[in-house]
Design a protein around this motif. Structure first.
Motif, PDB file in Angstrom:
ATOM      1  N   PRO A   1       8.389   1.794   6.449  1.00  0.00           N
ATOM      2  CA  PRO A   1       8.318   1.174   7.785  1.00  0.00           C
ATOM      3  C   PRO A   1       9.320   1.794   8.761  1.00  0.00           C
ATOM      4  O   PRO A   1      10.281   2.448   8.351  1.00  0.00           O
ATOM      5  CB  PRO A   1       8.668  -0.279   7.517  1.00  0.00           C
ATOM      6  CG  PRO A   1       9.545  -0.225   6.307  1.00  0.00           C
ATOM      7  CD  PRO A   1       9.081   0.942   5.488  1.00  0.00           C
TER       8      PRO A   1
ATOM      9  N   HIS B   1       4.170   2.781   2.061  1.00  0.00           N
ATOM     10  CA  HIS B   1       4.379   2.690   3.514  1.00  0.00           C
ATOM     11  C   HIS B   1       5.868   2.569   3.809  1.00  0.00           C
ATOM     12  O   HIS B   1       6.504   1.566   3.481  1.00  0.00           O
ATOM     13  CB  HIS B   1       3.626   1.464   4.066  1.00  0.00           C
ATOM     14  CG  HIS B   1       3.782   1.307   5.541  1.00  0.00           C
ATOM     15  ND1 HIS B   1       3.872   0.090   6.165  1.00  0.00           N
ATOM     16  CD2 HIS B   1       3.873   2.225   6.531  1.00  0.00           C
ATOM     17  CE1 HIS B   1       4.009   0.268   7.474  1.00  0.00           C
ATOM     18  NE2 HIS B   1       4.013   1.553   7.714  1.00  0.00           N
TER      19      HIS B   1
ATOM     20  N   ARG C   1      -5.480  -6.305  -3.669  1.00  0.00           N
ATOM     21  CA  ARG C   1      -4.205  -6.112  -2.981  1.00  0.00           C
ATOM     22  C   ARG C   1      -3.180  -5.364  -3.839  1.00  0.00           C
ATOM     23  O   ARG C   1      -2.459  -4.499  -3.363  1.00  0.00           O
ATOM     24  CB  ARG C   1      -3.652  -7.489  -2.605  1.00  0.00           C
ATOM     25  CG  ARG C   1      -2.549  -7.482  -1.605  1.00  0.00           C
ATOM     26  CD  ARG C   1      -2.180  -8.894  -1.277  1.00  0.00           C
ATOM     27  NE  ARG C   1      -3.152  -9.516  -0.408  1.00  0.00           N
ATOM     28  CZ  ARG C   1      -3.089  -9.465   0.919  1.00  0.00           C
ATOM     29  NH1 ARG C   1      -2.114  -8.818   1.506  1.00  0.00           N
ATOM     30  NH2 ARG C   1      -3.988 -10.061   1.658  1.00  0.00           N
ATOM     31  N   ARG C   2      -3.132  -5.724  -5.105  1.00  0.00           N
ATOM     32  CA  ARG C   2      -2.120  -5.116  -5.980  1.00  0.00           C
ATOM     33  C   ARG C   2      -2.395  -3.632  -6.209  1.00  0.00           C
ATOM     34  O   ARG C   2      -1.480  -2.809  -6.221  1.00  0.00           O
ATOM     35  CB  ARG C   2      -2.100  -5.875  -7.319  1.00  0.00           C
ATOM     36  CG  ARG C   2      -0.717  -5.996  -7.873  1.00  0.00           C
ATOM     37  CD  ARG C   2      -0.653  -6.815  -9.126  1.00  0.00           C
ATOM     38  NE  ARG C   2       0.512  -6.407  -9.895  1.00  0.00           N
ATOM     39  CZ  ARG C   2       1.744  -6.822  -9.652  1.00  0.00           C
ATOM     40  NH1 ARG C   2       1.975  -7.668  -8.680  1.00  0.00           N
ATOM     41  NH2 ARG C   2       2.762  -6.402 -10.386  1.00  0.00           N
TER      42      ARG C   2
ATOM     43  N   GLN D   1      -1.913  -3.152   7.174  1.00  0.00           N
ATOM     44  CA  GLN D   1      -1.026  -4.220   7.648  1.00  0.00           C
ATOM     45  C   GLN D   1      -1.644  -4.958   8.829  1.00  0.00           C
ATOM     46  O   GLN D   1      -1.344  -6.116   9.080  1.00  0.00           O
ATOM     47  CB  GLN D   1       0.312  -3.613   8.054  1.00  0.00           C
ATOM     48  CG  GLN D   1       1.484  -4.322   7.438  1.00  0.00           C
ATOM     49  CD  GLN D   1       2.768  -3.654   7.812  1.00  0.00           C
ATOM     50  OE1 GLN D   1       3.173  -3.662   8.966  1.00  0.00           O
ATOM     51  NE2 GLN D   1       3.423  -3.053   6.850  1.00  0.00           N
TER      52      GLN D   1
ATOM     53  N   VAL E   1       9.783   2.459  -2.081  1.00  0.00           N
ATOM     54  CA  VAL E   1       8.404   2.587  -1.577  1.00  0.00           C
ATOM     55  C   VAL E   1       7.605   3.560  -2.450  1.00  0.00           C
ATOM     56  O   VAL E   1       6.431   3.333  -2.738  1.00  0.00           O
ATOM     57  CB  VAL E   1       8.411   3.037  -0.102  1.00  0.00           C
ATOM     58  CG1 VAL E   1       7.024   3.445   0.363  1.00  0.00           C
ATOM     59  CG2 VAL E   1       8.939   1.910   0.783  1.00  0.00           C
TER      60      VAL E   1
ATOM     61  N   PHE F   1      13.720  -1.321   8.788  1.00  0.00           N
ATOM     62  CA  PHE F   1      13.843  -2.074   7.540  1.00  0.00           C
ATOM     63  C   PHE F   1      15.253  -2.612   7.423  1.00  0.00           C
ATOM     64  O   PHE F   1      16.230  -1.853   7.445  1.00  0.00           O
ATOM     65  CB  PHE F   1      13.530  -1.191   6.328  1.00  0.00           C
ATOM     66  CG  PHE F   1      13.725  -1.911   5.018  1.00  0.00           C
ATOM     67  CD1 PHE F   1      12.850  -2.916   4.633  1.00  0.00           C
ATOM     68  CD2 PHE F   1      14.790  -1.603   4.187  1.00  0.00           C
ATOM     69  CE1 PHE F   1      13.035  -3.593   3.443  1.00  0.00           C
ATOM     70  CE2 PHE F   1      14.974  -2.274   2.989  1.00  0.00           C
ATOM     71  CZ  PHE F   1      14.089  -3.268   2.621  1.00  0.00           C
TER      72      PHE F   1
ATOM     73  N   ALA G   1      -1.477  -1.740  -3.171  1.00  0.00           N
ATOM     74  CA  ALA G   1      -0.022  -1.594  -3.035  1.00  0.00           C
ATOM     75  C   ALA G   1       0.502  -0.437  -3.869  1.00  0.00           C
ATOM     76  O   ALA G   1       1.497   0.197  -3.518  1.00  0.00           O
ATOM     77  CB  ALA G   1       0.662  -2.900  -3.446  1.00  0.00           C
TER      78      ALA G   1
END
Lengths: 250, 322
Positions: free
Chosen positions: A85, A83, A74-75, A54, A147, A88, A78
């Protein structure tokens, strides 16, 4: 030694001239839970953000499965890293099923169906409920399910128990422990030292952006460095079944 | 029900006007296309109502994208200054002699104006260090005021008090002119393209609704996506402004109503917002022609009379929420 899934080497990051993380190296191993502990402002959350990509480190590098994190599409990244957080609050009042679908979207083939995922997190009865109507524990379960929907091999949770009561916090930590037992590499930024003592395999103690020590829970929690870093004297009580409980001595 | 709204708006738009028609009279006109009144309705009123529908759909899509990008239920092309930016660009195109064709200059400058104004508002809101509703709205109000002053200055300084000033004035107050069938075909094609463009942004907007951090960790390249979405919204707003002038609040109301009925996921929200916007503007355009016959009141005035109270209601709700 267990297989390293995610590794940070000499990570550094500053904001507005203030160094937040300075030369920290650590590794997340499959099957293990790493607890990141330290007082407020120690750089725990910034380290977490660097490890999941991030934030981009200003020095050092992060390796995911032996390959630089930035080199992963990126995909794919992911789907490999989950992650959780620290804070949220969705901007729209999503329903639980909508939230889970957004989480499932990034999973590839072999992803669980919505119903199976909801069943794993005991959310079956809540699927049509809106976020604003959920309790703190239900919200934590819904977010965790979204997540973890693609069953990522690397999980980083940033103070996931901060807003939960004792029972909910223990349930969440038990879930993360179970993930590690299933082969995931898990890191948890945690304030509650007793949760860290109970659920983590290794602890990374941080202070002012630096790693003070990283070792097994018994070694870190019994270290005088812990008292110094938190500027308090801890009373340590050994439990009959192993492990310990810590409390400020007052 | 929502997807019936364009049909309802179309019928209302065809019946309303200086010459009011009953449904029976309308059907008789359709059956006898040789009568003068039939010619008026089918050749003049019909393309205008369809153009109004397209303008409404475009405003709704622009508003839905802006609300999704800024994660702010009060974001709207008119309030964000992007429509004002498009208006300044279009004013320049209408009043300044440019070295390239006016057909090209109008949409191009409107687009650049909308895009520039949106970024300016966003940058000003970010300068406050917060992306709160208040910061965004205040920045929007300030930019819109400056743009309105610039537009007035350009009109005073550059118009020759003949056709150009009148054209700019009536257009600035918001209003759809009757297009040729060829122009209408282009507008319909652009509106269809805008629906596809907005739909392609739906998943990213849904992820953005989870917050930038979570969206990033779910695989969305947030910065690139926001830049792309603002560009897309500016294009859509520019097209609507070129055809409909400054029409406020439709981009606020339509996505809101769609969200109430459908929920926040953008894949379903976009077509519903477009349908509501189309129906709403077709109805408002009919009212604009029917209220003070034979004069027309500006379309922007009708939408503001309906949309202003709607905006205040939402603002009150958001303030209560903190």
């Amino acid at each position: 030694m267990a297989e390293v899934a995610l590794e940070g080497k000499g990570l550094a990051f500053s904001a507005g001239g203030t160094p937040l993380v300075q030369g920290v190296s650590t590794a997340l191993e499959r099957g293990r839970v790493l607890g990141v502990i330290g007082p407020n402002g120690a750089g725990k959350s910034t380290l977490g953000k660097l490890l999941v990509g991030q934030l981009a480190p200003q020095a050092g590098e992060v390796m995911l499965m032996g390959r630089p994190l930035a080199a992963w599409p990126r995909r794919e990244r992911a789907a490999l890293i989950g992650h959780l957080p620290q804070h949220f609050e969705p901007h729209w009042d999503y329903r639980v099923d909508e939230l889970l679908r957004l989480g499932l979207d990034r999973a590839g083939r072999g992803a669980p169906t919505l119903e199976v995922l909801a069943g794993h997190f005991d959310l079956g009865a809540l699927l049509k409920r809106h976020w604003s109507t959920l309790s703190g524990g239900e919200r934590a379960r819904a977010l965790t399910a979204a997540v973890l929907a693609p069953d990522p091999p690397v999980v980083l949770a940033d103070e996931p128990a901060a807003a939960l009561d004792v029972g909910q916090a223990a349930a969440l930590m038990a879930r993360l422990r179970k993930l590690a037992d299933g082969g995931a590499a898990v890191a948890v930024v945690v304030h509650d030292l007793n949760l860290a003592a109970r659920w983590c395999d290794r602890l990374l103690l941080m202070e002012a952006g630096r790693a003070v020590t990283e070792a097994g829970p018994a070694e870190v929690l019994n270290s005088p460095e812990l008292d110094r870093v938190f500027a308090t004297r801890f009373q340590r009580v050994a439990l009959p079944e192993g492990g310990m409980v810590l409390a400020p001595a007052g | 029900m929502i997807f019936l709204l364009p049909a309802i708006g179309l019928v209302a738009g065809l019946l309303l006007g200086a010459e009011m028609l009953s449904p029976a009279e309308f059907l008789a006109l359709v059956a006898d296309p040789s009568s003068p009144m039939s010619h008026l309705v089918l050749q003049w009123r019909l393309p205008r109502v369809l153009a109004a529908g397209c303008v409404g759909a475009l405003l709704a899509l622009g508003g839905a994208i802006f609300q999704g990008v800024f994660r702010n239920p009060l974001a709207e092309p008119y309030l964000l200054g992007s429509a004002g930016g498009a208006a300044v660009g279009a004013t320049v195109a209408l009043l300044v002699v440019l070295p390239f064709s006016a057909t090209l200059a109008l949409p191009l400058l409107a687009f650049l104006g909308a895009w520039g104004a949106t970024w300016l508002v966003l940058a000003m809101a970010r300068m406050t260090g917060r992306s709160s509703i208040a910061a965004l709205l205040l920045a929007g109000v300030a930019v819109a005021a400056v743009l309105a002053a610039m537009r007035s200055f350009l009109m005073l300084a550059l118009s020759d008090e003949t056709v150009s000033l009148q054209a700019v004035l009536s257009w600035a107050l918001g209003g759809v002119q009757t297009p040729s069938w060829r122009e209408l075909a282009l507008l319909v094609a652009l509106t269809g393209g805008a629906v596809v463009l907005a739909q392609s942004l739906a998943r990213g907007l849904d992820l953005l609704g989870l917050g930038e951090g979570v969206a990033e960790s779910f695989g969305l390249p947030v910065r690139r996506f926001v830049a792309l979405a603002v560009l897309a919204a500016a294009f859509i707003v520019a097209v609507s402004t070129v055809w409909g002038g400054l029409v406020g609040f439709v981009g606020l109301m339509a996505p809101h109503i769609a969200r109430w009925r459908h929920g926040p996921l953008h894949r379903g929200l976009m077509p519903r917002a477009a349908a509501i916007g189309a129906g709403l503007v077709m109805l408002c355009d009919g009212l604009a022609r029917a209220v003070l016959p034979p004069a027309e009141i500006p379309l922007g005035l009708v939408t503001a009379l309906i949309g202003g109270p709607f905006f205040l209601l939402i603002l009150a709700r958001e303030v209560r929420r903190g």
